[in-house]
Scaffold this active site. Structure first.
Site, PDB file in Angstrom:
ATOM      1  N   ASP A   1      13.278  30.786 -24.170  1.00 19.59           N
ATOM      2  CA  ASP A   1      12.147  30.381 -23.358  1.00 19.59           C
ATOM      3  C   ASP A   1      11.685  31.618 -22.591  1.00 19.59           C
ATOM      4  O   ASP A   1      12.423  32.584 -22.411  1.00 19.59           O
ATOM      5  CB  ASP A   1      12.524  29.241 -22.416  1.00 19.59           C
ATOM      6  CG  ASP A   1      11.333  28.351 -22.086  1.00 19.59           C
ATOM      7  OD1 ASP A   1      10.174  28.827 -22.203  1.00 19.59           O
ATOM      8  OD2 ASP A   1      11.533  27.185 -21.712  1.00 19.59           O
TER       9      ASP A   1
ATOM     10  N   GLU B   1       1.525  16.338 -11.971  1.00 16.09           N
ATOM     11  CA  GLU B   1       2.751  16.426 -12.769  1.00 16.09           C
ATOM     12  C   GLU B   1       2.555  17.424 -13.891  1.00 16.09           C
ATOM     13  O   GLU B   1       1.437  17.625 -14.373  1.00 16.09           O
ATOM     14  CB  GLU B   1       3.135  15.059 -13.340  1.00 16.09           C
ATOM     15  CG  GLU B   1       2.155  14.521 -14.356  1.00 16.09           C
ATOM     16  CD  GLU B   1       2.613  13.228 -15.030  1.00 16.09           C
ATOM     17  OE1 GLU B   1       3.753  12.809 -14.814  1.00 16.09           O
ATOM     18  OE2 GLU B   1       1.809  12.655 -15.767  1.00 16.09           O
TER      19      GLU B   1
END
Length: 731
Positions: free
Chosen positions: A269, A474
């Site tokens: 990542d 979110e």
């Protein structure tokens, strides 16, 4: 003159000979040679410094070897993302709610075709920037174990089997089935045991039980590796059992390479290798972090740590050049499978027109997906569908006229998107009086106290309130601009100002229907809304055709058919603490309390009748298949679709096992009045359960098999779900 002629001839001969020699040396450019031979030759031609430049996401060009630059970072979660015009499909959690394998395959096939078309045009423009390549870091098959996680919208929900099936078909469609070439490269992320807290993802250590690791967190990844042959696996930011996931020999070597025989490449990542020494503090510096990640099995660094430290790691004896070659070989195999070293016309996936991007068939596919993703949670007294010639209609809410709520995160952009207000207005009669006001802000009280909307909304023949949340509240760290918790939702209630506003409308007229459409990517605690609203539609982030599809459901052009891929609890009081990775008390599989809306639940406009389960025998050997049959009948007056789900419950074992496990599902389309017999085969593998040591065993004794249209919970029956159950003895 004579000397000059000889000189010119010699120069020409030397030049020609050099070209021939170069062609012979540059055999990695010869498409007629064996790929392994081409890669080995290229590796031998590179210096160690050059190799390091190929192991980061912004891989540099090597002009002397005719190796072009390539940027590995691309996204395609629900359409080609962050790279201009593309078809925008519903967010991944919405796609999961379709429970439709074939639909996922068709969508990802379309995404792959658009990716190829855009890539070819970008190459002509010499655009080799981020998001313009063919290595897509999708899908996300992490388990959505807790509704507070802001990135849960990127996943296929809380169930390992559903996540694996959706991911499997996404990967197959995106990569294609050519024996030599990939249409595009897919990526299973984030490996593994990763689902928040988002704010702590760079520092926390996930320590699940061995049973939970194998029963919940790994199965979807295993399906994508073994069955879908996914080309890429992305390591997570967090630690697992003390080691950073991108430097974990347990995850990357023992499980991924040795046990599952993964043959693709592993990418970190972005910034995860930096976290080794800067945040996790498991390593002293960048050189040690580089060596640890490469030795463990991370081939590609999203970031620049490898580029600057590979040479030093080799010189210090922390890393061998042979291991560097092995890692780089994995990366080059992917580039060769994509055809990046071959003539364009050799790869059949390059036979795609630019016109395929956002073409009519892809937009229709986005509409189909949106239609199948909207979940009907409540429909008191069948107030839906509304008639198109309704006399007066009031539309309001912060998300009614918003394009933002169509998108979710990791999205592309479209010039053809229809928001929910536009969809509604396009369907009603010209004689219908439609009024629209936003009415309230998204998540905080209005500054202006004057109220011009609640009275008018209450007096209309019907009010459609488009509420919920958006990507402002979110999402991923850095994306949710209005979130104080870096994208997580530590309060899963609908914003209080929305509840107060809806309650005010309803108090002024209890007779006219109040229809609430909710957008969002995560479960919400909705007990108050359940009391207030007459009908509730959960629309997720429905993509560019979302407004059109939602309106067609509201006005009865189609019956809703989606099912929840994640449990909606009554409140956070029903859940363990957010940072606990133990699965006890989580998801429909392990919860002992009844939720508000169960996994697998979703209403229809049609009443479907289920006959009793038919099973040939009552006892089976551990090696035998169990054939399950039943008949489903559409008792309504509309053509409609239903999702038939099969669960196993009551495992006869002495260790902790799931209360219920989804093992198969079928999406069925029936004409009005039509009946159809459906069959499931329950194999020994489907009956396996994981013990405390992480071992798969087939239990002996009585198990319960349930077939129906929701998870087999008491709450499902209270909400009207149809469940048929049988017991079978395993010998």
């Amino acid at each position: 003159m004579k000397f000059s002629f000889r000189y010119i001839f010699f120069a020409f001969f030397l030049s020609y000979s050099t070209q021939v020699l170069a062609q012979e040396e540059f055999i990695w450019l010869d498409p007629n040679r064996d790929t392994e031979e081409r890669i080995d030759a290229l590796l031998k031609a590179m210096t160690l410094e050059e190799k390091a430049t190929q192991m980061i996401d912004q891989s540099k060009g090597i002009p002397r070897l005719q190796v072009p630059e390539y940027n590995w970072w691309n996204e395609a979660l629900h359409g080609v993302a962050r790279n201009g015009r593309a078809t925008v499909f519903p967010q991944a959690i919405g796609l999961a709610s379709t429970f439709d394998r074939d639909l996922l395959f068709r969508i990802s096939t379309a995404i792959g075709a658009e990716a190829r078309a855009k890539f070819l045009v970008a190459q002509e423009m010499n655009n080799r920037s981020k998001y313009a390549g063919l290595t897509f870091w999708s899908p996300n098959v992490n388990i959505y174990r807790d509704p507070r996680w802001g990135r849960g919208q990127e996943t296929y929900g809380e169930d390992p089997y559903l996540s694996g099936q959706m991911g499997l078909n996404f990967v197959k469609g995106l990569q294609g089935d050519h024996p030599k070439y990939l249409q595009a490269a897919a990526c299973a992320k984030h490996f593994a045991v990763h689902s928040g807290p988002e704010e702590d993802r760079h520092i926390f250590d996930a320590v699940p039980t061995i049973q939970d690791l194998n029963e919940t967190y790994l199965p979807a990844f295993e399906v994508l590796v073994k069955e879908a042959k996914v080309e890429t696996v992305m390591g997570a930011y967090n630690r697992v059992f003390g080691d950073p996931a991108c430097g974990s020999a347990i995850l990357l070597k023992d499980i991924l390479r040795d046990k599952w025989e993964f043959e693709g490449h592993v990418v970190s990542d972005c910034g995860a290798i930096y976290d080794f020494f800067a945040n996790h503090k498991t390593h002293s510096n960048a050189v040690e972090a580089t060596a640890a990640a490469i030795n463990a099995g991370t081939d590609l660094n999203c970031g620049s740590i490898y580029d600057k430290n590979v040479v030093a790691a080799v010189e210090q004896g922390l890393l061998s050049e042979k291991i560097v070659d092995n890692r780089l070989k994995n990366l080059l195999q992917t580039r060769f499978k994509l055809g990046l070293f071959d003539p364009v016309d050799m790869n059949p996936y390059n036979n795609v027109s630019p016109d395929t991007v956002e073409c009519k068939s892809h937009r229709q596919l986005a509409y189909e997906a949106a239609l199948k993703s909207v979940v009907l949670l409540k429909n008191e007294k069948n107030v839906l569908p509304l008639k198109k010639d309704i006399r007066t209609l009031y539309v309001l809410g912060p998300n009614a006229n918003s394009g933002e709520v169509l998108l979710g995160n990791y999205y592309g952009v479209s010039a053809n998107q229809t928001n929910i207000l536009e969809g509604i207005v396009s369907k009603v009669s010209l004689g219908t009086s439609v009024n629209y006001k936003q009415g309230i802000l998204l998540d905080r009280p209005n500054v202006n106290p004057i109220d011009w909307t609640t009275g008018a909304a209450a007096s209309a023949d019907a009010c459609i309130a488009v509420m919920g949340i958006s990507g402002l509240l979110e999402g991923e760290e850095g994306e949710a601009l209005a979130s104080s918790t870096k994208g997580d939702r530590l309060d899963i209630n609908l914003p209080k100002n929305q509840i107060d506003y809806l309650r005010k409308i309803k108090s002024k007229n209890k007779n006219n229907p109040l229809i609430v459409v909710l957008t969002g990517g995560s479960p919400m605690a909705l007990p108050e809304l359940e009391e207030i609203a007459d009908a509730i539609l959960f629309a997720w982030y429905p993509g560019q055709e979302g407004g059109e599809a939602i309106a067609d459901i509201i006005f009865g052009e189609a019956s809703p058919s989606a099912k929840l891929p994640i449990t909606f609890p009554k409140s956070l009081d029903q859940l363990p603490t957010y940072d606990d990775y133990n699965m006890i008390g989580r998801t429909y599989r392990y919860m002992n309390e009844d939720p508000l809306y169960p996994f697998g639940f979703g209403l229809s406009y049609v009443d479907f009748e289920f006959s009793s389960i038919s099973i040939k025998d009552q006892a089976y050997k551990s090696s035998e298949n169990i054939e399950v049959e039943l008949t489903v009948t559409n008792k309504g007056t509309l053509k409609a679709e239903e999702v038939i789900q099969l669960y196993i419950s009551d495992y006869p074992v002495k260790f902790k096992a799931p209360n219920h496990s989804l093992k198969d599902f079928q999406r069925l389309s029936l004409e009005a009045g039509e009946s159809r017999k459906i069959a499931f085969t329950v194999t020994p593998e489907m009956r396996q359960v994981i013990n405390e040591k992480g071992e798969k065993i087939v239990p002996k004794g009585l198990i319960k098999i349930t077939v129906g249209n929701s998870a087999p919970l008491k709450r499902s029956i209270e909400l009207g779900a149809k469940l048929q159950t049988a017991q079978v003895k395993l010998k």
